[in-house]
Enzyme design. Structure first.
Site, PDB file in Angstrom:
ATOM      1  N   ASP A  54      -3.762  12.213  23.543  1.00 37.76           N
ATOM      2  CA  ASP A  54      -3.393  11.042  22.750  1.00 37.76           C
ATOM      3  C   ASP A  54      -2.843   9.960  23.676  1.00 37.76           C
ATOM      4  O   ASP A  54      -2.191  10.261  24.664  1.00 37.76           O
ATOM      5  CB  ASP A  54      -2.351  11.412  21.688  1.00 37.76           C
ATOM      6  CG  ASP A  54      -2.274  10.356  20.588  1.00 37.76           C
ATOM      7  OD1 ASP A  54      -2.817  10.606  19.502  1.00 37.76           O
ATOM      8  OD2 ASP A  54      -1.692   9.279  20.832  1.00 37.76           O
ATOM      9  N   CYS A 195      -5.991   2.711   7.997  1.00 34.66           N
ATOM     10  CA  CYS A 195      -4.735   3.231   7.423  1.00 34.66           C
ATOM     11  C   CYS A 195      -3.632   2.186   7.513  1.00 34.66           C
ATOM     12  O   CYS A 195      -2.714   2.167   6.698  1.00 34.66           O
ATOM     13  CB  CYS A 195      -4.288   4.492   8.153  1.00 34.66           C
ATOM     14  SG  CYS A 195      -5.347   5.888   7.795  1.00 34.66           S
TER      15      CYS A 195
END
Ligand SMILES: [Zn+2]
Length: 352
Positions: A54, A195
């Protein structure tokens, strides 16, 4: 082995299945909401090695749905890969967790996926998903594609025609379509809500991550035929659960049939450059179409002040106090000096 006794009682798993799970290595690309949920379940299930990649840090707005992080992680802006790895080691000290704080790119994805048995999608952008699809098809790794927005999510496992290269193998007759067989082109930048512009329900993430993890475990124990291979959409808020058979790989697919790996070759990956003397990063996506700026303005209205015309849209994102300007061709100027942060903000608010 008391830790796993309850799942070993399941006839499909047993001691042998547990050994297979323990010797597996799973690559989780992105440890945001879906990545957190899946990593939590797979660590508890005893997957021997989890490699988690990530590029972001934990923020307060993540805590509503990203189950591996807490208040202290957000206050300290801890890198997600590190914070997740520590939490996973507390959950299960018997497994190996390899955190990688990296932006997944064509230059590093092959070394990240090397020696893994399966790739699990925890991503927030289509560009990287098409890159992962290229890698899965090229190297023969199963890829569990997933996404969620609003109250709805979907999961679709991809078993490429090449038949498997890690511990999971299958005959070509069992292969599924790849991402490009089903969705030949990614959506153009700004065409879909994200989102961060449309919101996301925490329980939807739990549902999708659980389904991804069940498919991963099912494949790892060699339960190939019974594994759900459909394009499965789910919406726990409205009680909707739909399975769509995806059929066979397309005979004219540019990726799994013709072996054109456009994202892995770098031809479809967006480029970024810092603009000298200004706190601005320019992002140029490799897209053919133009951006629907009217739709984009609608998506962005919750993010902050939006203005513009048919040639450019500018938004002052309230949450992080960053100005972003997006042009018809998808090019964007992001008012930060850090390239990785600029990419993150582009994926979050424009979506590509
Ligand atoms: Zn294909």
């Amino acid at each position: 082995m008391a830790r796993y006794s309850r799942q070993e009682l399941l006839p499909d798993i047993g001691l042998e299945g547990q050994h297979r799970i323990a010797s597996a290595k799973v690559l989780i690309v992105g440890v945001g909401a879906l990545g957190c949920g899946a990593a939590d379940l797979l660590a508890r299930a005893g997957v021997g090695t989890l490699r988690i990649v990530d590029r972001d840090v934990v923020e307060l707005t993540n805590l509503q749905r990203q189950v591996l992080f807490d208040q202290a992680d957000a206050e300290a802006c801890r890198p997600k890969a590190l914070a997740a790895a520590e939490r996973l080691k507390e959950i299960n000290p018997e497994i190996r967790v390899e955190p990688c704080i990296e932006d997944v790119r064509p230059e590093n994805i092959l070394s990240l996926s090397n020696d893994c048995d399966l790739i699990l999608d925890g991503l927030d952008n289509f560009e990287t998903r098409y890159l992962i699809n290229d890698v899965a098809v090229k190297t023969g790794l199963p890829y569990i594609y997933a996404g969620a927005i609003g109250t709805e999510g979907l999961v679709m496992p991809i078993l490429p025609k090449s038949g498997g290269s890690g511990s999971i193998t299958w005959p070509e007759s069992e292969a599924t379509p790849c991402l490009r067989c089903v969705f030949p082109e990614p959506p153009s930048p700004g065409s879909s809500p994200t989102c961060d512009t449309a919101g996301i329900l925490g329980p939807t993430i739990g549902t999708v991550a659980a389904h991804q993890s069940a498919i991963a475990m099912s494949l790892l124990v060699g339960r190939l035929e019974q594994t759900d291979r459909s394009l499965h959409t789910m919406d726990p808020w409205n009680g909707i659960n739909r399975r769509m058979a995806t059929g066979d790989p397309r005979s004219d697919c540019p990726c799994c049939e013709k072996k054109h790996f456009e994202w892995l070759d770098g031809n479809r990956i967006s480029s970024t450059d810092s603009i000298c003397g200004r706190e601005v990063v320019q992002i140029r996506p490799r897209t053919d179409g133009s951006v629907d700026l009217l739709a984009l303005r609608t998506h962005l209205k919750n993010a902050g002040d939006v203005r513009g015309d048919t040639h450019a849209v500018q938004v002052d994102i309230q949450e992080c106090d960053v100005r972003m300007t997006i042009f018809e061709d998808g090019r964007a100027l992001v008012g930060v000096s850090d390239i990785s942060l600029a990419r993150t903000l582009y994926d979050r608010y424009i979506g590509a």
